[in-house]
Every structure is written in C-alpha cells, then in structure tokens.
Design a protein around this motif. Structure first.
Motif, PDB file in Angstrom:
ATOM      1  N   THR A  43     -12.715   7.313  18.481  1.00 29.60           N
ATOM      2  CA  THR A  43     -12.446   5.680  18.853  1.00 29.60           C
ATOM      3  C   THR A  43     -12.259   5.533  20.743  1.00 29.60           C
ATOM      4  OG1 THR A  43      -9.713   6.594  18.967  1.00 29.60           O
ATOM      5  CG2 THR A  43     -10.129   4.783  17.113  1.00 29.60           C
TER       6      THR A  43
ATOM      7  N   GLN B  18     -10.795  11.886  19.990  1.00 31.21           N
ATOM      8  CA  GLN B  18     -10.626  10.679  18.724  1.00 31.21           C
ATOM      9  C   GLN B  18     -12.224  10.470  18.578  1.00 31.21           C
ATOM     10  OE1 GLN B  18      -7.201   8.788  17.312  1.00 31.21           O
ATOM     11  NE2 GLN B  18      -7.696   8.567  14.817  1.00 31.21           N
TER      12      GLN B  18
ATOM     13  N   ARG C 256      -5.551   4.139  35.843  1.00 32.97           N
ATOM     14  CA  ARG C 256      -6.295   3.850  34.518  1.00 32.97           C
ATOM     15  C   ARG C 256      -7.815   2.660  35.361  1.00 32.97           C
ATOM     16  NH1 ARG C 256      -3.883   5.516  29.850  1.00 32.97           N
ATOM     17  NH2 ARG C 256      -2.204   6.313  31.041  1.00 32.97           N
TER      18      ARG C 256
ATOM     19  N   ASN D 254      -1.127  22.274  21.653  1.00 38.20           N
ATOM     20  CA  ASN D 254       0.171  21.997  21.383  1.00 38.20           C
ATOM     21  C   ASN D 254       0.061  21.114  20.837  1.00 38.20           C
ATOM     22  OD1 ASN D 254       2.660  22.165  21.800  1.00 38.20           O
ATOM     23  ND2 ASN D 254       3.451  21.857  23.441  1.00 38.20           N
ATOM     24  N   GLY D 255      -0.946  21.012  19.835  1.00 40.01           N
ATOM     25  CA  GLY D 255      -0.805  19.843  18.794  1.00 40.01           C
ATOM     26  C   GLY D 255      -0.811  19.170  18.705  1.00 40.01           C
ATOM     27  N   GLU D 256      -0.264  18.286  18.326  1.00 41.66           N
ATOM     28  CA  GLU D 256       0.404  16.729  18.047  1.00 41.66           C
ATOM     29  C   GLU D 256       0.421  16.698  19.226  1.00 41.66           C
ATOM     30  OE1 GLU D 256       1.700  12.946  15.422  1.00 41.66           O
ATOM     31  OE2 GLU D 256       2.069  13.766  16.788  1.00 41.66           O
ATOM     32  N   THR D 257       1.980  17.242  19.839  1.00 39.59           N
ATOM     33  CA  THR D 257       3.501  17.106  20.694  1.00 39.59           C
ATOM     34  C   THR D 257       2.513  17.090  22.080  1.00 39.59           C
ATOM     35  OG1 THR D 257       4.187  18.337  19.460  1.00 39.59           O
ATOM     36  CG2 THR D 257       5.015  18.021  21.837  1.00 39.59           C
TER      37      THR D 257
ATOM     38  N   ASP E 262      -0.837  11.691  35.448  1.00 38.15           N
ATOM     39  CA  ASP E 262       0.009  12.293  34.360  1.00 38.15           C
ATOM     40  C   ASP E 262      -0.182  13.220  32.965  1.00 38.15           C
ATOM     41  OD1 ASP E 262       2.409  12.243  32.040  1.00 38.15           O
ATOM     42  OD2 ASP E 262       1.132   9.851  31.126  1.00 38.15           O
ATOM     43  N   PRO E 263       0.685  14.514  33.615  1.00 40.59           N
ATOM     44  CA  PRO E 263       0.349  16.299  32.781  1.00 40.59           C
ATOM     45  C   PRO E 263       1.188  15.727  31.213  1.00 40.59           C
ATOM     46  CG  PRO E 263       2.423  16.232  34.988  1.00 40.59           C
ATOM     47  CD  PRO E 263       2.032  14.650  34.904  1.00 40.59           C
ATOM     48  N   LEU E 264      -0.481  15.407  31.033  1.00 36.40           N
ATOM     49  CA  LEU E 264      -0.093  15.465  29.592  1.00 36.40           C
ATOM     50  C   LEU E 264      -1.051  15.653  29.088  1.00 36.40           C
ATOM     51  CD1 LEU E 264       2.770  14.553  27.059  1.00 36.40           C
ATOM     52  CD2 LEU E 264       0.321  13.159  26.904  1.00 36.40           C
TER      53      LEU E 264
ATOM     54  N   TYR F 221      -6.179  19.874  16.705  1.00 35.43           N
ATOM     55  CA  TYR F 221      -4.856  20.066  16.089  1.00 35.43           C
ATOM     56  C   TYR F 221      -4.593  20.781  15.348  1.00 35.43           C
ATOM     57  CZ  TYR F 221      -3.417  14.430  16.210  1.00 35.43           C
ATOM     58  OH  TYR F 221      -2.608  13.789  16.334  1.00 35.43           O
TER      59      TYR F 221
ATOM     60  N   GLU G   8      -5.768  12.714  20.648  1.00 35.29           N
ATOM     61  CA  GLU G   8      -5.959  11.214  20.311  1.00 35.29           C
ATOM     62  C   GLU G   8      -7.176  10.814  21.277  1.00 35.29           C
ATOM     63  OE1 GLU G   8      -2.586  12.104  20.935  1.00 35.29           O
ATOM     64  OE2 GLU G   8      -1.795  10.630  22.160  1.00 35.29           O
ATOM     65  N   ARG G   9      -7.046  12.161  22.788  1.00 33.83           N
ATOM     66  CA  ARG G   9      -7.715  11.857  23.848  1.00 33.83           C
ATOM     67  C   ARG G   9      -9.177  11.805  22.963  1.00 33.83           C
ATOM     68  NH1 ARG G   9      -5.055  13.506  29.395  1.00 33.83           N
ATOM     69  NH2 ARG G   9      -4.125  12.456  29.366  1.00 33.83           N
TER      70      ARG G   9
END
Lengths: 451, 390
Positions: free
Chosen positions: B275, B273, B42, B143-146, B264-266, B135, B270-271
């Motif tokens: 913020t 957003q 990170r 794939n929306g929120e998931t 981390d393959p996701l 979203y 929210e990435r």
C-alpha cells in the motif's frame, strides 16, 4: 466542447470551495499556543484537549469504534453530562463532573490504521496542531509501544488502550506511559489453574502464534505456565499476521500427537484460525485417549461474535466483561447501553477507565503537567471502576487487578451473551515481580514534561 | 520543447519559486491547518519520495510497484546509524541513501530484464518479499512488528544517552525537535529545525531532478518511454540508462526514508507494504507524472487528506454547520461525515478518480488549464504549439 470546459470549471471551483470549507473548521478551532506553564501544551483557555488515537480503518476498526464510543461517554461524564457512569462508583471522589481542574474537557481524534507510522503521525498531529495534553487509545501492542515511545520523547502522557503484550510495561515501558489492560503473563497465570482442573496435568500442547511482539510474549507466557503444570509443549509454530488460510498450519497439528491446541491469535486472525480448526473436526477428536481441546488465551466479545458457533466451550481469559456483578460495571454498562443500545466491549471499558484515571490524577495533582500526573498515578490504589480493587504499580506503570477466565457459552441468549465467566482470579494470583525475566530489559527513565 | 535560453529562464523562475514556497511553507500552509511541524516534514519527505519516483516513472515509463522497499531500507539504515554511531542525522542520511542505492541496484538489475507489467510485478514481488522478511527472518535487524527504535541500551559510539530520557536526532548539536514559535499575520508559525532540514533536502532534490529532466541523459530516458524498440534498433543499449534511473530514484526513496527516521527515529515494516508503494504511484499520477512539480503537489494533497480529513469528527462538522436549521444540519453532518474522519480514504478515492478521468495529466494539468483559461483565446495546446521547436 465549450460546455464540457464549463462543467470542469464548475467542478474545479466547487472542489476548491469544498476544500476550503473542509479546512475551515480546523482553522477556526485552532487552539491557543501561548505556554505560560513550563510543560508542553499547557492548557491556557477554559478547555483542556485530550487526544483519542484509535484504529478507525483496518483490521481492528471494530475495536477502535467501540473505544471511541467509550471515550465520548467518558468526556460527557467528566463534563457533567449524562448520568455520570462510573464517576458515581469510583473510589476517588475528586472529580465533580465540572471538567478537570476547572477546565471543560474537549477531545480530538486520530486514526492509527493499526500501523506504527500512521499512529505516530496522528498522535503528533494531535500534539503539535491540536495541542493535546494526553494521548490514549489503540488496539495493538505494536502501535501502543510505538506511540508510548513517541509520547515519552515529546513529553505528554500516554494512557494505553487495548494492548496485551508483556513488552508494553516490560522491556518497552516508559515513564510517561500507563497501562490499565492486563498482559499475557496475567492471562497465563489466571488460566493455568483452570486448565489443570479441566484438562489435567498430562497434556501435550501445540502453539500457533501470530508472528509479532504480542504473539511471542503470549506464547512464552502460556508455555511457561502450562509446562509448570506438567504439560509438554510439542511445537511452537509462528504464523504470519493477517493470514486467511490456516490449513497448512492446522494439518500438522493432527499428526503431531498433541491433544491441546493453543491459538495465540487476535482479532480476525483468531476468528479464522479457530473457525478452521473447528472445521477440521478438532473439537470432537480423541487423541491419547483424551478429548482434543482448543485454548484461546486472549478472548474478546467482538472476536466471539466473529467466530460464532466455533467459540462454544473454548476457554480463554479477559480483562473485563459487562456481565460482571459489581457496581462500577453495572453503572458503566447502563450508561453505555442507554447511549448506544448495546453493551460495551472490554476495549471500551479499559479506554473509559483510562480516561477517568487520567482526569482523576490531573485533578488530584492540581495540574496537567505530565510529571505531576505520573506522581499521582504511581502507586495509586482505587476501586469501583469495574475490576475490583486495583493498583497502578509504580515500578512499571501496570495495573494489577483481578483477571477473568471465560468460556464460550453453549447456549447464548443473544448476540452479546457469548461468553460465560468461569472464574474471577484475584489480583494476588496474577501479580509478578517487576524484575520477572519476561519483563526484564526495560527502564522507565524519567518523566518528560516536554518543555 | 522550449529553446535553451527560454527554458533556462523558465527553469530558473520555477526553481526560485519552488525554493521560496518551500521555505515559506509554515506561513503558506497555516491557513489550511497544515502548518504544524510533523505534517510539513511529511510534505517535504514524501515530496522527495515522489520526485524520485517520477524520475523513473515520469521519464522512462517504467512503473515500479515496489519503491516503498527502498524507503524502508533507508529508514532501517538510518535508525541503525543512530543506534550504533551517533545521533547526528548526516551520517544516518548518508548510509540510508547508500543502502537504498545498493538495494535498488540489485532489484533493478533483476527487474529491468523485463518491461511493462512484468517489471511492475517483479518490483512488487521484491517489495513484498522485503516486507515479509522484515517481519520474519530479519527480525534481529528490523525488530519485527514493533519496529526498530532507539533504545536506552544502545552501544552508541559518539554521545551516550542524555540524562534519563531517550536521545533525539540532532544536526550538529541542534535537536531536530527544536521549534521556534513566531506570531505573524494572526497565525502562530512553528518554525521547526527538522522541517528546515527536510526542506533543504527537498530543494536540492528538486534541483537535481530538474537538471536530470533537462539533460541529455533525461532525453534518453524520455526516449525509452516513447519508443524503446527504436532506441534499441539505432544501436543504443537502453538498459544501463533505465538502471541508472532506477537506482537514482531508489536513492531518492532512501533519502526520504532516512529523513523519516531523522524526524521520528522509528522504522516499521509497514513502511514497505504494497500500500505504501501504491501511495507514491498515486501521488505521482495525481500530481502529474512527468512534470517537475506535480509529484510534490500530489504528495501534499494525499498527506493532507490522510492527516487532516481523517481528524474531523462529527462534533466538529456539526459545529461547522451550526448556521443551518437543526434538521438540515443533521442531514448535512451525516452526509459530510461519510467523507471525513474514518471515511477519508473515500474522499481520496473520489479525488483520484476525478483527476484521472478529467485531468489525465494530473493536478498540474488542472493548474495549467486554469492559467490558460484566464488568458483570452488561450488553449494550452495552441500555446504549446507556438513555443519554438527544439
């Protein structure tokens, strides 16, 4: 001027000292890394570390705080402190209150922030840095699915917290993941007979749905169950997550000819949408010669507290309630109440039970190896944890147990007595086959011990 | 400004120091409890993100509040590459950078018609739009929120799923997860493949940023910051320069997003957003906008606070104060607890406030002042004046 620099210098020095001080605890409690057994984070010393990943900030922070309280209580009971809580009523008597497999249980915590990214980061931190052997908690299906996937990849067990989407043990199920909480299908199956009894078979339903995995699966489940009763679904409208003002969605409901409003919302969204629907006068309206009704399929005490007066008379479903009459519930409510001064929420109960179930499985398996735990939990039948006889089904790692239909109380006695239990629906009525189309498309895969 | 030979030597030293420090990070950060792979990754990834943001904000002064959108686009592109092509990270990163570059070209082309606060608002609007699209209507892609994940059923062209488990990202056959434990100086160092891939990109990103800072192109960008009107009056069309800087920094964000997906393959919405966009602004300002190393430092401080401060709970703090008598211990524990655990954002807020008030140049200014404070009679300003003029 010189004086100012002195201050700044002092400040910097102080800051450095404070930073070093804050970093120090993590430095001294560094776990041992040696891996003698062939799985990730095999505990070698006298302790075993569990990772509690709950939302401490953000919209579900209230639920997260209650989950953490429950976990701390569970750890106390596992280590033989306190009154033992549900260990005394649990049907499996393997746990003796002397830790698990002879090791004292310690825990580390993380903040999911109810964001998949942050939740995975904190879970990874607990696994990689703190040596956590198991991750549990969470208060959103999106987060649960994301963290469950991570635990499968890394090779630790994931015991899901509050997650109600069909997908968690449906299309996103994983061999290393287990869920005790009920799901949207069970809510619908439990609610449908009560709805038929109370509101009849000739109804027109209008859905407002939170626009994400949990909302979609709940909308699908409730619509299917009510249509089977003979109800007509007028419209399904998706609302963005975290919307504050629902008037633009509620106005069309009044003119749609619908006489039932289904709110597939959770947390603050549900508090807002329900309060505003009541302000629109929907509870006292007459449509098609019938009383207009509102249904909130997933209820929680914390939401009922938020919505206040508006929940009176509203039907919904719940996983557990502290007012249930059984020995496990009484024992848990007593020790939780003694420690914290108020009754536990259903989020607290499911998390406490998950921690106990994990510990029991490890004790029965005689190892913390994830594959041993999976074997011990699959097809495990137990009782005495507050929900009556329960089965952890091997095919999808979902618990099958009775579901509560609850209603907002008309005359609550205190702020924790907002819901009354209408009916306890037995497990057989809410059980579905693992290849039900609402749960299809997933594959457990094989257990991953991470090494 | 320094003369070219002095600057070349200084830059060479800085770059060598940076590269060595990056490669030794698992050792250097272990005493702070930050030497584990996920956090190191990170640090490197958000370091790249902040370096890229600094090329835009630090040089041209254009404050973008929507850079997280490019990060998100990069992540989605990388995960799609995993799903469709292969689990190798190289094509995923290439597509991530390309996709983010194209998207930033589009956003930059529109947003750069305005400057100042209007530019910030436009970029913010674009990012928020991307977030909401991810979203809602773009759910089949995102794939929306998931969040978009690698699935067992993906139609991957090269290399199907291995065994019963999910495939993991790899670089030419070596899993990104692979970690070698080495015991050194009493610490167990976790040397992780994923981190060293990120570190290599970070060093390359730092070098490129350094070259941009020192190039005539970089000078033009600095001129845009100091007085855009004057440049326009002298007949220079500034917009292509600003747009280039915008696209470069967008590609940096795409690279960071791609690397996030590689470790981390996701990819979650929210990435993107606001913020997340604000976070990179904080990193850059906290570390020192317009400095080479500052943004990386800011990224490290913020990610450290987010991951480590948030992990302390009351029991740990209490055992830390165990040398104090009981009453004092409880008081200290409850006082400290407000700033760690769920209060980590409070700590960060205080830190940010202190930095902005006392160190307007960010932590880099703090380091510089410390360095000159040790030398007798040396105020930074005077030293700067002694340097040969350009």
């Amino acid at each position: 001027m010189a004086k100012l620099i002195m201050n700044r210098r002092g400040l910097l020095k102080g800051g450095v000292a404070a930073g070093a001080g804050l970093a120090a605890p993590s430095f001294f409690v560094r776990p041992s890394w040696a891996q003698t057994e062939n799985y990730l984070n095999a505990p070698t010393g006298g302790t075993v570390t569990l990772g509690f990943n709950v939302p401490q900030t953000g919209p579900y922070a209230d639920e997260g705080a209650d989950e953490l309280r429950a976990y701390q209580l569970a750890v106390e009971h596992l280590n033989g402190e306190g009154d033992g809580g549900m260990l005394n009523t649990f049907s499996s008597k393997e746990l003796q209150g002397n830790g698990v497999n002879g090791k004292k249980v310690v825990f580390v915590t993380g903040d999911t922030q109810t964001k998949s990214d942050a939740a995975r980061a904190s879970a990874k931190r607990m696994i990689e840095k703190d040596g956590a052997i198991m991750i549990t908690g969470g208060s959103s299906s999106g987060v649960a699915v994301a963290v469950q996937g991570l635990c499968q990849e890394m090779g630790v067990i994931f015991m899901a917290g509050l997650t109600h989407s069909n997908d968690t043990t449906g299309k996103d199920k994983k061999a290393n993941g287990f869920r005790h909480f009920f799901d949207a299908y069970m809510s619908a199956a439990a609610l449908a007979p009560v709805l038929k009894e109370e509101y009849g078979t000739d109804r027109r339903a209008y859905h407002l749905t939170a626009d994400y995995t949990w909302g979609w699966t709940q909308e699908e489940s409730i619509a299917a169950a009510t249509e089977a009763l003979g109800w007509e679904t007028v419209a399904k409208v998706r609302t963005p997550l975290g919307a504050a003002d629902y008037s633009q969605y509620l106005t069309p409901v009044i003119n749609s000819g619908a006489d039932v409003l289904v709110l597939n919302h959770y947390g603050r969204d549900m508090v807002n949408s329900l309060s505003q629907a009541v302000q629109f006068g929907m509870k006292s309206k007459q449509v098609n010669g019938k009383n207009f009704e509102i249904i909130v399929p997933l209820y929680s005490e914390l939401m009922a507290q938020g919505a206040g007066e508006a929940v009176k008379g509203i039907l919904g479903s719940a996983n557990w309630d502290w007012k249930l009459d059984n020995a496990g519930t009484a024992a848990f409510t007593k020790s939780f109440g003694q420690k914290y001064g108020f009754p536990p929420s259903q989020a607290a109960q499911t998390c406490y039970v998950q921690a106990l179930l994990y510990a029991d499985a490890a004790q029965r398996a005689g190892t913390f190896n994830p594959c041993g735990i999976v074997e011990a939990l699959e097809g495990f039948e137990f009782d005495g944890l507050g929900n009556g006889p329960t089965l952890y089904r091997a095919a999808d790692h979902q618990c099958f147990k009775s579901v509560l239909v609850v209603r907002g109380k008309e005359n609550p006695e205190n702020q924790y007595d907002l819901l009354e239990i209408v009916k306890v629906v037995p497990a057989e009525q809410v059980t579905y086959s693992p290849d039900n189309p609402m749960f299809a498309g997933g594959n457990l895969g094989t257990c991953n011990p991470g090494a | 400004m320094r003369g070219s030979s002095a600057s070349g030597r200084y830059d060479g030293l800085l770059f060598a120091g940076f590269a060595i420090a990056t490669l030794l990070a698992p050792l250097l950060l272990a005493p702070f409890g930050a030497g584990y792979p996920d956090l190191l990754q990170r640090f490197a990834i958000y370091g790249i993100f902040a370096i890229g943001f600094n090329i835009l904000f630090g040089l041209t002064g254009y404050l973008s509040f929507g850079h997280a959108a490019f990060l998100g686009v990069g992540s989605y592109a990388a995960v799609w590459m995993f799903k469709l092509l292969s689990m190798n990270v190289i094509p995923a990163i290439l597509l991530a950078v390309l996709a983010a570059g194209l998207f930033s070209l589009l956003v930059g082309f529109v947003s750069l018609r305005r400057s100042g606060i209007y530019f910030s608002i436009l970029t913010l609007a674009f990012a928020q739009m991307s977030y909401n699209l991810a979203y809602s209507v773009l759910t089949p892609i995102t794939n929306g929120e998931t969040g978009l994940k690698v699935e067992l059923s993906d139609p991957r062209i090269f290399g199907g799923p291995a065994g019963g488990g999910l495939p993991v990202p790899e670089i030419f056959g070596v899993d990104m997860h692979t970690t070698t434990d080495v015991a050194l100086f009493g610490f167990n160092l976790q040397l992780n493949v994923g981190f060293y891939v990120c570190a290599a990109f970070l060093i390359a990103a730092f070098y490129l940023s350094m070259r941009i800072f020192r190039s005539p192109f970089g000078m033009t960008l600095k001129a845009i910051k100091s007085n855009q009107n004057r440049l326009n009056y002298t007949g220079i069309n500034t917009r292509p320069y600003a747009l280039t800087a915008f696209v470069i920094s967008g590609m940096y964000a795409g690279l960071a997003g791609g690397l996030l997906a590689c470790t981390d393959p996701l990819a979650g919405a929210e990435r993107m957003q606001w913020t997340a966009s604000g976070e990179v602004v904080l990193m850059t300002i906290l570390g020192g906008a317009g400095t080479l190393f500052g943004p990386v430092l800011g990224a490290i401080v913020i990610k450290y606070a987010e991951n480590i401060f948030s992990s302390f709970n009351k029991a740990e703090i209490s055992s830390f104060y165990s040398f104090l008598p009981d009453g004092l211990r409880d008081a200290m524990t409850s006082m400290t607890a407000a700033f760690v655990g769920d209060g980590w954002q409070l700590t960060l807020g205080v830190l940010f406030m202190l930095a902005v008030i006392f160190l307007p140049g960010g932590l880099m200014e703090g380091l510089r002042r410390l360095a000159f404070w040790r030398r007798p009679g040396g105020e930074p300003e005077e030293t700067a004046a002694r340097r040969p003029a350009e």
